[in-house]
Design a protein around this motif. Sequence first.
Motif, PDB file in Angstrom:
ATOM      1  N   LEU A   1      -6.439  -1.523  -0.502  1.00  0.00           N
ATOM      2  CA  LEU A   1      -7.003  -0.591   0.480  1.00  0.00           C
ATOM      3  C   LEU A   1      -8.329  -1.058   1.085  1.00  0.00           C
ATOM      4  O   LEU A   1      -8.512  -0.940   2.296  1.00  0.00           O
ATOM      5  CB  LEU A   1      -7.147   0.803  -0.144  1.00  0.00           C
ATOM      6  CG  LEU A   1      -7.668   1.888   0.783  1.00  0.00           C
ATOM      7  CD1 LEU A   1      -6.759   2.062   1.992  1.00  0.00           C
ATOM      8  CD2 LEU A   1      -7.814   3.201   0.029  1.00  0.00           C
TER       9      LEU A   1
ATOM     10  N   ALA B   1      -2.370   5.452   1.583  1.00  0.00           N
ATOM     11  CA  ALA B   1      -3.382   4.406   1.755  1.00  0.00           C
ATOM     12  C   ALA B   1      -3.213   3.708   3.099  1.00  0.00           C
ATOM     13  O   ALA B   1      -4.207   3.412   3.782  1.00  0.00           O
ATOM     14  CB  ALA B   1      -3.293   3.394   0.614  1.00  0.00           C
TER      15      ALA B   1
ATOM     16  N   LEU C   1       0.846  -1.189   0.000  1.00  0.00           N
ATOM     17  CA  LEU C   1       0.000   0.000   0.000  1.00  0.00           C
ATOM     18  C   LEU C   1       0.884   1.241   0.000  1.00  0.00           C
ATOM     19  O   LEU C   1       1.981   1.228   0.560  1.00  0.00           O
ATOM     20  CB  LEU C   1      -0.911   0.034   1.230  1.00  0.00           C
ATOM     21  CG  LEU C   1      -2.269  -0.644   1.126  1.00  0.00           C
ATOM     22  CD1 LEU C   1      -2.143  -2.121   0.881  1.00  0.00           C
ATOM     23  CD2 LEU C   1      -3.095  -0.359   2.349  1.00  0.00           C
ATOM     24  N   SER C   2       0.393   2.304  -0.614  1.00  0.00           N
ATOM     25  CA  SER C   2       1.132   3.569  -0.531  1.00  0.00           C
ATOM     26  C   SER C   2       1.059   4.066   0.907  1.00  0.00           C
ATOM     27  O   SER C   2       0.216   3.610   1.693  1.00  0.00           O
ATOM     28  CB  SER C   2       0.505   4.596  -1.477  1.00  0.00           C
ATOM     29  OG  SER C   2      -0.772   4.974  -1.004  1.00  0.00           O
TER      30      SER C   2
END
Length: 161
Positions: A121, A69, A65-66
Amino acid sequence: MLAVMVLLVMGLLFVPLTWPFLLASFLLARAAVAMVAEREKELGWQRWLIYPPLVIVYLHESRGLSLAAAGLALAAVGAGGLAGTVAAGPVVDRFGAGWTAISAMLLAGAGTLAYLAVHGLPIAVLASLAQGAGFGATWVAVIPLLVNAVTPNLRGDVLAT
């Protein structure tokens, strides 16, 4: 402590083995809390701030995930906690504090374990919502248990800690 470090290295080196990274993160957070236990009165509620950053690192590094996120997913813990706190009152009234506390802890545990299944997410948010709802409901259910477990003259001391 050496075993925890081995788990952490395994989790970082072998991406398919993300469970050691999650376990090591949790154990390191708890070890950090234990190491500062003598300063517990100085830290107060801040001792619980050690664990959430490790969840963000796990979601970012091991689950892809970023950072934005991962932060959004972790923010869902608070939303779940709010919902769990509000919902737990009527549940405690209907089914009792003991059963509600056990169910809430199981929900929080399921949410925590669900981090292992995160591939995006939406699942991360659902896991965080479940974890937060479980933690929030646990607090609501535990207070009546504490009140009933101690004599009236100790209730103030027990509930204040």
